[in-house]
Design an enzyme around this catalytic site. Structure first.
Site, PDB file in Angstrom:
ATOM      1  NE  ARG A 119      72.931 139.298  86.745  1.00 51.77           N
ATOM      2  CZ  ARG A 119      72.105 138.371  87.246  1.00 51.77           C
ATOM      3  NH1 ARG A 119      70.857 138.288  86.797  1.00 51.77           N
ATOM      4  NH2 ARG A 119      72.520 137.539  88.175  1.00 51.77           N
ATOM      5  CB  CYS A 129      89.257 156.252  73.918  1.00 49.60           C
ATOM      6  SG  CYS A 129      90.824 157.146  73.800  1.00 49.60           S
TER       7      CYS A 129
END
Length: 298
Positions: free
Chosen positions: A159, A179
């Site tokens: 994970r 961004c």
């Protein structure tokens, strides 16, 4: 079932209808929503290349390939006629020198003069630097992309399969802080690679369509390198906005009916993540509505 592009058009409509009017860094102003999600199924070969306006998908893929080189100078982009990063160094040059140079002349000087490019074409430690050469406190550089691919190959149930570009110590040196910040990956039990892209700031009209294509292209490359098949691309936006000088263009795009999405595939297996070229990507069946012109807010 709704066309997958309709969800993007619905998001445009939501921002137009409910967006909070804000004064932003650029001075242009925005309508903004906070928190958005879109999901794209790549498992059957379809690619999220919008059809309600022409998206120059090769430009988006070339940008992604440039990120993967670890480069931060716009010269290699301009040598491929990719001009999407020029506005920021051009603005910096004009501020520093007072010279009212045009964009075409500035770009020509960057391409022709390596020294000029080194001085004025560098964006600072932006995406590629952080992805491939993140500088640790001990002075060692960390290749997040190589580490991700190695984990996908050896521990696909992890994970912790992600990379990001928000290096707090270096954000202030960047021409534009990242961004599209975080890319996380997930492998299903039947060997499909899912991706989640989080963007802190989303220029919904101009930027997001390129980000969809770039993320999908990256997902294809990483899947191939890890001997996986592409699965789902999940896109999450933070400050999701339309600039006030993009509103009419957004309304025009919403009025258009989506067409069948094209297919994107890799035509050869590259030896490594560093070996891909634009010629390795084939897009079939792309038939879009005409382009919609809009100015970038710098």
């Amino acid at each position: 079932m709704a066309h997958p592009e309709q969800h993007y058009l619905d998001l445009l409509a939501q921002v137009l209808a409910r967006g909070d009017r804000r004064v932003d860094r650029t001075g242009v102003g925005t309508l903004s929503l906070f928190g958005a999600m879109l999901r794209f199924d790549l498992s059957k070969g379809a690619a999220p290349i919008l059809t309600t306006k022409k998206v120059y998908w090769k430009t988006a893929v070339k940008e992604m390939l440039w990120f993967l080189t670890g480069g931060t100078n716009i010269r290699p982009l301009l040598q491929q006629n990719v001009r999407i990063w020029t506005d920021w160094p051009l603005a910096a040059y004009r501020r520093a020198t007072g010279e009212e140079i045009g964009q075409a002349e500035f770009e020509a000087r960057i391409v022709a003069d390596e020294g000029f490019a080194a001085r004025w074409g560098d964006l600072g430690p932006v995406y590629g630097k952080q992805w491939r050469r993140w500088l640790g406190p001990d002075g060692r550089e960390h290749d997040q992309i190589a580490g991700l691919i190695e984990t996908l190959r050896t521990n696909p149930a992890s994970r912790r399969m992600l990379f990001h570009a928000w290096n707090v110590a270096e954000v202030g040196q960047m021409a534009l802080p990242p961004c599209h910040m975080v890319y996380q990956y997930h492998v299903t039990s039947d060997g499909r690679l899912n991706a989640l892209l989080y963007q802190r700031s989303v220029d919904l009209l101009l930027g997001a369509p390129f980000n969809f294509v770039g993320a999908a292209a990256l997902q294809l490359m990483i899947a191939q390198q890890a001997d996986l098949l592409p699965g789902e691309l999940v896109w999450v936006g933070g400050d999701t906005h339309l600039y006030l000088n993009h509103l009419e263009q957004a309304r025009e795009q919403i009025s258009r009916a989506p067409r069948d999405w094209p297919r994107m595939q890799l035509v050869r297996r590259a030896e490594s993540i560093d070996d891909y070229r634009i010629e390795d990507f084939a897009v079939e069946g792309y038939e879009s509505h005409p382009a919609i012109a809009a100015e970038v807010a710098v």
